[in-house]
Design a protein around this motif. Sequence first.
Motif, PDB file in Angstrom:
ATOM      1  N   UNK A 121       0.715  -1.107  -0.002  1.00 39.89           N
ATOM      2  CA  UNK A 121      -0.048   0.079   0.077  1.00 39.89           C
ATOM      3  C   UNK A 121       0.879   1.285  -0.056  1.00 39.89           C
ATOM      4  N   UNK A 122       1.902   1.152   0.730  1.00 34.94           N
ATOM      5  CA  UNK A 122       2.821   2.418   0.829  1.00 34.94           C
ATOM      6  C   UNK A 122       3.494   2.757  -0.455  1.00 34.94           C
ATOM      7  N   UNK A 123       3.970   1.527  -1.221  1.00 34.97           N
ATOM      8  CA  UNK A 123       4.671   1.669  -2.439  1.00 34.97           C
ATOM      9  C   UNK A 123       3.688   2.321  -3.609  1.00 34.97           C
ATOM     10  N   UNK A 124       2.496   1.569  -3.563  1.00 35.18           N
ATOM     11  CA  UNK A 124       1.395   1.981  -4.683  1.00 35.18           C
ATOM     12  C   UNK A 124       0.859   2.963  -4.509  1.00 35.18           C
ATOM     13  N   UNK A 125       0.411   3.558  -3.260  1.00 31.72           N
ATOM     14  CA  UNK A 125      -0.552   4.670  -2.967  1.00 31.72           C
ATOM     15  C   UNK A 125      -0.009   5.682  -2.202  1.00 31.72           C
ATOM     16  N   UNK A 126       0.451   5.152  -0.948  1.00 32.85           N
ATOM     17  CA  UNK A 126       0.682   6.337  -0.075  1.00 32.85           C
ATOM     18  C   UNK A 126       1.992   7.057  -0.730  1.00 32.85           C
ATOM     19  N   UNK A 127       3.199   6.762  -0.699  1.00 33.87           N
ATOM     20  CA  UNK A 127       4.139   7.473  -1.159  1.00 33.87           C
ATOM     21  C   UNK A 127       4.319   7.963  -2.534  1.00 33.87           C
ATOM     22  N   UNK A 128       3.678   7.600  -3.503  1.00 33.59           N
ATOM     23  CA  UNK A 128       3.293   8.018  -4.911  1.00 33.59           C
ATOM     24  C   UNK A 128       2.337   9.321  -4.725  1.00 33.59           C
ATOM     25  N   UNK A 129       1.299   9.185  -3.788  1.00 30.47           N
ATOM     26  CA  UNK A 129       0.352  10.239  -3.392  1.00 30.47           C
ATOM     27  C   UNK A 129       1.108  11.501  -2.837  1.00 30.47           C
ATOM     28  N   UNK A 130       2.051  11.244  -1.848  1.00 31.71           N
ATOM     29  CA  UNK A 130       2.781  12.143  -1.276  1.00 31.71           C
ATOM     30  C   UNK A 130       3.502  12.815  -2.020  1.00 31.71           C
ATOM     31  N   UNK A 131       4.064  12.109  -3.107  1.00 27.76           N
ATOM     32  CA  UNK A 131       5.080  12.932  -4.092  1.00 27.76           C
ATOM     33  C   UNK A 131       4.191  13.781  -4.988  1.00 27.76           C
ATOM     34  N   UNK A 132       3.059  13.266  -5.385  1.00 27.80           N
ATOM     35  CA  UNK A 132       2.162  14.134  -6.130  1.00 27.80           C
ATOM     36  C   UNK A 132       2.102  15.614  -5.522  1.00 27.80           C
ATOM     37  N   UNK A 133       1.667  15.375  -4.212  1.00 25.30           N
ATOM     38  CA  UNK A 133       1.522  16.475  -3.284  1.00 25.30           C
ATOM     39  C   UNK A 133       2.482  17.380  -3.302  1.00 25.30           C
ATOM     40  N   UNK A 134       3.721  16.710  -3.128  1.00 22.30           N
ATOM     41  CA  UNK A 134       5.101  17.607  -3.234  1.00 22.30           C
ATOM     42  C   UNK A 134       4.883  18.477  -4.572  1.00 22.30           C
ATOM     43  N   UNK A 135       4.654  17.747  -5.665  1.00 25.38           N
ATOM     44  CA  UNK A 135       4.763  18.344  -6.881  1.00 25.38           C
ATOM     45  C   UNK A 135       3.697  19.619  -6.998  1.00 25.38           C
ATOM     46  N   UNK A 136       2.612  19.321  -6.128  1.00 18.24           N
ATOM     47  CA  UNK A 136       1.596  20.294  -6.045  1.00 18.24           C
ATOM     48  C   UNK A 136       1.859  21.480  -5.090  1.00 18.24           C
ATOM     49  N   UNK A 137       3.184  21.165  -4.561  1.00 21.91           N
ATOM     50  CA  UNK A 137       3.408  22.274  -3.520  1.00 21.91           C
ATOM     51  C   UNK A 137       2.929  22.353  -2.265  1.00 21.91           C
ATOM     52  N   UNK A 138       2.276  21.097  -1.828  1.00 18.86           N
ATOM     53  CA  UNK A 138       1.555  21.043  -0.723  1.00 18.86           C
ATOM     54  C   UNK A 138       2.558  20.421   0.163  1.00 18.86           C
ATOM     55  N   UNK A 139       3.612  19.968  -0.057  1.00 13.13           N
ATOM     56  CA  UNK A 139       4.447  19.460   1.097  1.00 13.13           C
ATOM     57  C   UNK A 139       5.718  20.250   1.273  1.00 13.13           C
TER      58      UNK A 139
END
Length: 483
Positions: free
Chosen positions: A22-40
């Motif tokens: 779950x972390x590999x497929x969902x949690x970490x990719x989602x965090x990365x996308x939010x990082x790209x979105x300027x939210x992290x």
Amino acid sequence: MVSRVIPVDPFDLVIFGATGDLARRKILPSLYRRFLGGQIPEEARIIGVSRAELNDEQFRAQVAEALSEFVNQSKQSAEQIAGFLRCLHYVTIDATEEAGWDKLKALVRPDLVQAFYFSVAPALFGALADRLHGYDIARADARIVVEKPFGRDLASARALNDTLAAHFSEDQIYRIDHYLGKETVQNLMAVRFANILFEPLWNAQYVDHVQITVAETVGVGGRGAYYDTSGAMRDMVQNHLMQLLCLIAMEPPYHFDPSAVRDEKLKVIRALDPLGPEDIVRGQYVGPNGTSYRDDAGNPNSRTESYVALRCHVANWRWKGTPFYLRTGKKLRARTSEIAVVFKEPPHSIFDDATDWRENMLVIRLQPNEGMNLKMMIKEPGPGGMRLVQVPLDMSFAEALGEEGADMPDAYERLIMDVIRGNQTLFMRGDEVEAAWAWTDPIIAGWEAAKARPQAYDSGSSGPEDALMLMHRDGRRWREIRE
Ligand SMILES: NC(=O)c1ccc[n+]([C@@H]2O[C@H](COP(=O)([O-])OP(=O)(O)OC[C@H]3O[C@@H](n4cnc5c(N)ncnc54)[C@H](OP(=O)(O)O)[C@@H]3O)[C@@H](O)[C@H]2O)c1
């Protein structure tokens, strides 16, 4: 249209089970996308924990690999990935042992927002909660995120709630049902409560019935052994489908806030009439040459259902007399999730030839091609008299919202950011989960006592015959399952 990014305060997020699926497929990719979105924020720390002996660099390399696999190519920028990886740290801990907790404590800053994501088997929740508390790592307002399955019946869900409640208050606990993070599902609330259009019709006087469908084309695949202890009722109905039902049937909350929304959802679950055997159909897929459910589950005598269809009633003033039909299954003919609100006939037809009349229907598509479709009757063009034809008022989010609609965030992105912001609206409260189990428990207990095999249905079909009959007997029919 420019997307509004709501900034969040710097935070520390600890992911227990950070090397898992779950972390590999969902949690970490989602965090990365939010990082790209300027939210992290760059000072945020995302701290992976599991038993694997890894250092920060090895963990980062594993995450980089996961991102290359699970993040869209167009979003992979070497510079951004490097920036994201700098936020990552790793600590080796066995949840049931005492080593490593001091190191974790040194990394988690006491003055920042703290979130602890339990992406591990529920059997470990108690060990984690005890140690986060015992080592004095979690602040009094730290957020605890837990995944489904939240119990397998009322007793085990209560036990899990009690385990967490020993150290954390309800307003710290975020029970994920990722369906609630889907944009279209949230849009259900916007459509209902930000428009006056539907509310006057949203009741048993005008709604003939509601159909909720979550159909999958995949079988139980690699999850067979786990799934065989669960089945469609526990895996899909008790959580995802019941949550969708709540959002359709609930009364308007007085405000869009966690208590008000969840109070209204809970009332729906409590108002559900108990089901009788005539209200429910279970199915199990069969296929050629070792591709049946029983092969996938590795259990030649399995009585676990891979399909459920049911008819239920919400016993309150608004819905008395309007059935809700729910169905979900694996190895069906198409992958689709949708809700169809089917309206009644006009009370009197003024047209001589009304044979072409079809019900008005609002179809909310959760996937694929998220959007809404309102089916209306109009006059068929041409000189041939007043002939009626049904046409769709079709709204695809991707088209209506341009770039933003085409690039909708994954449910996990939204939900993880809500955790950081401290907004529980889209998470299940403990009493909701318990009420849902209290409704499904007697149904499952009845099946287990009867020891009956679910009805077989062909892989790639629309499900078992009896499910079609469930509707036919009421003079209704399911919408076709298609993408
Ligand atoms: N995968 C999904 O799509 C999905 C969907 C919905 C819900 N969930 C739920 O999410 C949770 C995680 O699922 P998953 O599929 O990611 O499971 P998984 O692939 O088996 O991963 C489990 C993780 O927990 C770690 N772990 C196991 N025992 C541990 C211990 N004693 N102490 C510390 N860490 C330990 C594992 O790493 P080590 O072995 O190195 O310790 C691994 O990182 C489960 O509750 C599952 O039901 C998963």
